[in-house]
Design a protein around this motif. Sequence first.
Motif, PDB file in Angstrom:
ATOM      1  N   GLY A  78     123.974  44.764 -54.316  1.00 31.14           N
ATOM      2  CA  GLY A  78     123.872  45.879 -53.927  1.00 31.14           C
ATOM      3  C   GLY A  78     123.118  47.028 -54.597  1.00 31.14           C
ATOM      4  N   VAL A  79     122.111  47.726 -54.029  1.00 31.87           N
ATOM      5  CA  VAL A  79     121.250  48.785 -54.418  1.00 31.87           C
ATOM      6  C   VAL A  79     121.235  50.017 -53.872  1.00 31.87           C
ATOM      7  N   ASP A  80     121.367  51.199 -54.556  1.00 33.75           N
ATOM      8  CA  ASP A  80     121.470  52.497 -54.001  1.00 33.75           C
ATOM      9  C   ASP A  80     120.195  53.386 -54.008  1.00 33.75           C
ATOM     10  N   ALA A  81     119.626  54.023 -53.221  1.00 36.21           N
ATOM     11  CA  ALA A  81     118.938  55.147 -53.263  1.00 36.21           C
ATOM     12  C   ALA A  81     119.962  56.382 -54.435  1.00 36.21           C
ATOM     13  N   PRO A  82     119.122  57.277 -55.168  1.00 37.01           N
ATOM     14  CA  PRO A  82     119.832  58.288 -55.831  1.00 37.01           C
ATOM     15  C   PRO A  82     120.683  59.088 -54.986  1.00 37.01           C
TER      16      PRO A  82
END
Length: 306
Positions: free
Chosen positions: A249-253
């Motif tokens: 899982g990867v998020d934007a700031p």
Amino acid sequence: MTAARAAGAHADAVPDLVPDAAPSAAPDAVREPAPVTPEAVAAARHDLYTDGITACRGAFGAEWADRLREDIEAAFDEARRRPGGAVGRGPHRYYVEIHPEQMRGFAELADHPWVRGVCEAVLGPEYAIVELGFDIPFAGAVNQPWHRDFPSPELTRTERRLTSLAFNVTAVDTEEDMGPFEIAPGTQWEHGDGFEHGMFPPRGEFPRYESLAVRKYPCRGDISARSALTLHRGTTNHSATARPVLVLGVDAPGAGNDAHHDMAVTRAYRDALPERVRAHLHCPVVDELAPIVQKHTIEGLVMGDA
């Protein structure tokens, strides 16, 4: 030790993660990966903003995926030994969150040029890796209700911007009877105002999603990326084979999904990672890893299973 033996002390013991027979392998020569060019990354971004899902075929060799399967089996074995180690996602279906050090190929996955390129193109250069885990539908897993993994955030609803991505990597070659992942393209933009908990559409809408549904049949070494907002479900596993799938899982700031996960790394492990990986790994640095008590649940999913 197999997953079944590890679970032997539990009343709800589960079968072996994967039968002892070697998985069927599609010849690597037939599945040459496409070059990771700026055009390929742009195409992946377009896919994510239209269909809500994209893929890089043959990103790794089958041997890499087989090591992943071994690591998943070991992690599931450990998780099933303790309370809160694995969370149910419906009958015969489990999710386990792990630390990066439990996966030998973590750095290779996080630093893969397609993964990096897609993250930067969709989430921006300051993206953060917030989740590592795996989902396993065993024999007997049933159709999940159509769902998204969390409510649609404000930026997505008002500006049609994606603020997170889920990368999936299969540990087996997916066959039709193994309960393939099913997704309804384009549904990442639905506001979900009438969805229960912001995630579960009314059952009266299920026929519409079924009319849109596309089944996915990834092979070992493939990577997919999707918006977790795109309506999807796991389907019934009619086979005797489990279908473990890794989730990155990867998020934007500012997306905030890190609050739902407890991933950590030791200082020695972090220091040994490539700088390009360390720059996107904002999880706690600890002297000793603590077992993760699962809290990555999807409220209502278990009781909502068909």
